[in-house]
Motif scaffolding. Structure first.
Motif, PDB file in Angstrom:
ATOM      1  N   ILE A  38       0.835  -1.200   0.000  1.00 39.27           N
ATOM      2  CA  ILE A  38       0.000   0.000   0.000  1.00 39.27           C
ATOM      3  C   ILE A  38       0.871   1.252   0.000  1.00 39.27           C
ATOM      4  O   ILE A  38       2.029   1.229   0.440  1.00 39.27           O
ATOM      5  N   GLN A  39       0.296   2.334  -0.516  1.00 43.07           N
ATOM      6  CA  GLN A  39       0.983   3.622  -0.500  1.00 43.07           C
ATOM      7  C   GLN A  39      -0.049   4.728  -0.688  1.00 43.07           C
ATOM      8  O   GLN A  39      -1.085   4.552  -1.337  1.00 43.07           O
ATOM      9  N   TYR A  62       4.458  -0.039   1.453  1.00 49.92           N
ATOM     10  CA  TYR A  62       4.409  -0.806   2.697  1.00 49.92           C
ATOM     11  C   TYR A  62       3.813  -2.199   2.449  1.00 49.92           C
ATOM     12  O   TYR A  62       2.720  -2.310   1.889  1.00 49.92           O
ATOM     13  N   PRO A  63       4.523  -3.248   2.837  1.00 54.00           N
ATOM     14  CA  PRO A  63       3.963  -4.605   2.683  1.00 54.00           C
ATOM     15  C   PRO A  63       2.646  -4.728   3.444  1.00 54.00           C
ATOM     16  O   PRO A  63       2.473  -4.158   4.524  1.00 54.00           O
ATOM     17  N   THR A  73      -2.298  -1.517   8.716  1.00 60.22           N
ATOM     18  CA  THR A  73      -1.083  -1.898   7.981  1.00 60.22           C
ATOM     19  C   THR A  73       0.104  -1.043   8.409  1.00 60.22           C
ATOM     20  O   THR A  73       1.223  -1.550   8.571  1.00 60.22           O
ATOM     21  N   LEU A  74      -0.108   0.238   8.610  1.00 57.47           N
ATOM     22  CA  LEU A  74       0.984   1.112   9.025  1.00 57.47           C
ATOM     23  C   LEU A  74       1.437   0.799  10.452  1.00 57.47           C
ATOM     24  O   LEU A  74       2.625   0.893  10.772  1.00 57.47           O
ATOM     25  N   VAL A  75       0.511   0.405  11.316  1.00 52.98           N
ATOM     26  CA  VAL A  75       0.899  -0.043  12.657  1.00 52.98           C
ATOM     27  C   VAL A  75       1.725  -1.325  12.547  1.00 52.98           C
ATOM     28  O   VAL A  75       2.741  -1.483  13.228  1.00 52.98           O
ATOM     29  N   GLU A  76       1.305  -2.232  11.684  1.00 56.58           N
ATOM     30  CA  GLU A  76       2.029  -3.484  11.478  1.00 56.58           C
ATOM     31  C   GLU A  76       3.448  -3.228  10.971  1.00 56.58           C
ATOM     32  O   GLU A  76       4.387  -3.953  11.309  1.00 56.58           O
ATOM     33  N   ASN A  77       3.618  -2.176  10.170  1.00 56.26           N
ATOM     34  CA  ASN A  77       4.928  -1.820   9.634  1.00 56.26           C
ATOM     35  C   ASN A  77       5.721  -0.890  10.553  1.00 56.26           C
ATOM     36  O   ASN A  77       6.748  -0.340  10.145  1.00 56.26           O
ATOM     37  N   LYS A  78       5.236  -0.706  11.788  1.00 53.95           N
ATOM     38  CA  LYS A  78       5.917   0.110  12.804  1.00 53.95           C
ATOM     39  C   LYS A  78       6.017   1.587  12.427  1.00 53.95           C
ATOM     40  O   LYS A  78       6.845   2.319  12.980  1.00 53.95           O
ATOM     41  N   VAL A  79       5.189   2.030  11.480  1.00 54.29           N
ATOM     42  CA  VAL A  79       5.153   3.455  11.164  1.00 54.29           C
ATOM     43  C   VAL A  79       4.544   4.219  12.330  1.00 54.29           C
ATOM     44  O   VAL A  79       4.986   5.325  12.673  1.00 54.29           O
ATOM     45  N   MET A 371      -8.812  -2.012  14.381  1.00 55.42           N
ATOM     46  CA  MET A 371      -8.181  -1.987  13.064  1.00 55.42           C
ATOM     47  C   MET A 371      -8.705  -3.095  12.160  1.00 55.42           C
ATOM     48  O   MET A 371      -8.144  -3.358  11.103  1.00 55.42           O
ATOM     49  N   LEU A 372      -9.802  -3.745  12.593  1.00 56.81           N
ATOM     50  CA  LEU A 372     -10.485  -4.770  11.801  1.00 56.81           C
ATOM     51  C   LEU A 372      -9.560  -5.905  11.381  1.00 56.81           C
ATOM     52  O   LEU A 372      -9.714  -6.493  10.306  1.00 56.81           O
ATOM     53  N   ARG A 373      -8.593  -6.215  12.248  1.00 54.79           N
ATOM     54  CA  ARG A 373      -7.679  -7.322  11.947  1.00 54.79           C
ATOM     55  C   ARG A 373      -8.396  -8.647  12.197  1.00 54.79           C
ATOM     56  O   ARG A 373      -8.960  -8.865  13.267  1.00 54.79           O
ATOM     57  N   PRO A 374      -8.402  -9.546  11.205  1.00 54.15           N
ATOM     58  CA  PRO A 374      -9.121 -10.819  11.371  1.00 54.15           C
ATOM     59  C   PRO A 374      -8.393 -11.752  12.331  1.00 54.15           C
ATOM     60  O   PRO A 374      -7.159 -11.824  12.341  1.00 54.15           O
TER      61      PRO A 374
END
Length: 466
Positions: A38-39, A62-63, A73-79, A371-374
């Protein structure tokens, strides 16, 4: 839909396509969950016609996986830091302090974000129709495949909409395909995902792809939205009648003749269908014409506090010249919900019955991760907690649970109260424009089609508190 209705639907299962084998070519389906990136469109100058091709090289993207939100996703990527720890959520750029507040102008989530993936399509899709199903996108999107736009924001709008696009003319069977989705965040009075007082409002307001994307193939005729309606001979329960229907569509420019077949355990039924070019039609098997759909001594579905959770499998297939064009499988339960208003202690109260027996609804509110993470593991644990507390029902804060959640409640005998979220734009009817009304109608239809076969779903509310 008023609660005074007597609900005679039943059942249970996912509407997703499943892998099976026809006499000529395998019908296949698969999920696009991995290999995403994503970007922000703010940092991407190119348009979808290039981003959705292998010529585009995503740098500093970002993966990601799907389902996911941009913020997650940004939290997962430590942003950004974990918003659940301390007051971290208040330090994140674009923090929304007010319930259902607008995304600030200087927020990184104010602009659209791109989701992009590359996937390989099986070679045997070449002779069949290829479909891509989205469930669901928040809030608007432009969708591109292999350099071609397949849908835009005039079509893709609404957090709870379901879409199934025929991408045959753009799909590359036996080769790599590139899918790019430009997603726009909700704003104003959009009918979006809201948290009210359950969670802080995430800074992206849930922008992203919050559930699965499925790619599948069919022959000339596709089966959609299978439905089973059951009726018991109350006050007895020793006989049930089943009415089975499905939407059948011909994607070709020619007339097609075929046979729609169905099986339920040892019961089989079929009827010939002739479809004109591009015709879509609902085909029904009713017990008046198909006596095998009158079931003696049926195994009933009950809430876990009353009895067992018996479930049946319905298999449908459409054959053209002896070859399977498409097939669907759903799981359902035989049960009947009745309700009416009554007076207890001078209070006007709704009474519910399951299969003719009075039942006291003992439930609790249920909401997903911010964050709607499944997480199937979390769902398993939550349901066991509910049963341990003696609850027989959960009230959903909008219909955004995964198929696994609804399937699991079918299996575990937990009744589900579903509906739109209270205290939000979903209840601000006087502020709805004609366009918003259309989104509401389409969202309602999509979610009813998705959930109507689940025996656990027994009630639908216009607002989750009303």
């Amino acid at each position: 839909m008023k609660a005074t209705n007597i609900y005679r639907t039943i059942m249970a299962a996912t509407f997703s396509l499943y892998a099976c084998t026809s006499q000529t070519a395998p019908q296949q389906s698969f999920l696009l969950r991995d290999n995403w990136a994503i970007q922000s469109s703010k940092d991407t100058r190119e348009g979808g016609d290039l981003i959705s091709t292998s010529a585009f090289k995503p740098e500093k993207w970002y993966p990601a996986t799907v389902p996911s939100t941009v913020f997650g996703t940004l939290v997962e990527n430590k942003v950004f830091p974990d918003p659940y720890f301390g007051t971290n959520v208040q330090t994140i750029p674009g923090y929304i302090a007010r319930r259902a507040g607008e995304i600030p102008d200087d927020s990184p989530f104010k602009t659209s974000w791109w989701y992009r993936t590359i996937f390989e399509l099986p070679a045997d899709f070449r002779s069949r129709n290829t479909w891509i199903k989205f469930h669901s996108i928040n809030y608007k999107a432009n969708i591109w495949l292999n350099g071609h736009m397949i849908a835009d924001t005039m079509t893709v709008e609404g957090a709870y909409r379901l879409y199934n696009f025929n991408i045959t003319q753009f799909a590359l069977a036996g080769k790599e395909n590139c899918l790019a989705i430009e997603i726009f965040p909700p704003k104003g009075n959009d009918l979006t995902i809201t948290w009210v007082d359950w969670n802080p409002t995430p800074p992206d307001r849930g922008m992203g792809i919050w559930y699965d994307i499925t790619v599948s193939s069919t022959g000339p005729v596709a089966i959609d939205n299978p439905k089973v309606v059951t009726k018991l001979n109350l006050p007895l329960t020793d006989k049930a009648t089943l009415t089975i229907s499905a939407e059948i569509s011909n994607s070709t420019d020619k007339k097609v003749k075929g046979i729609l077949k169905g099986t339920i355990e040892g019961i089989s039924f079929s009827q010939e269908v002739i479809l004109d070019p591009k015709e879509a039609r609902q085909v029904t098997f009713d017990p008046g014409n198909f006596s095998q759909l009158v079931i003696s001594d049926p195994k009933l579905w009950w809430p876990h506090t009353v009895g067992p959770q018996n479930l049946y499998d319905l298999n449908l297939s459409f054959e053209v010249k002896g070859n399977v064009s498409d097939s669907e499988k759903i799981r359902f339960g035989i049960r009947e919900i009745s309700s009416w208003m009554n007076d207890f202690d001078k209070k006007h109260t709704r009474v519910f019955q399951v299969n003719g027996k009075n039942i006291v609804i003992k439930g609790g509110g249920y909401v997903e991760d911010m964050m709607l993470r499944p997480s199937d593991k979390r769902i398993d644990t939550d349901i066991q907690y509910a049963k341990h507390m003696g609850l027989n029902a959960l009230r959903m804060e909008a219909p955004r649970g995964s198929d696994y959640l609804f399937d699991k409640c079918d299996e575990e005998g937990i009744l589900l109260i579903v509906g739109w979220c209270c205290c939000s734009s979903w209840e601000q009817w006087k502020r709805w424009t004609p366009d918003v009304e259309i989104i509401a109608q389409k969202s309602w239809r999509d979610q009813i089609l998705r959930l109507r076969n689940h025996p656990s779903v027994f009630n639908w509310l216009l607002g989750s508190d009303n």
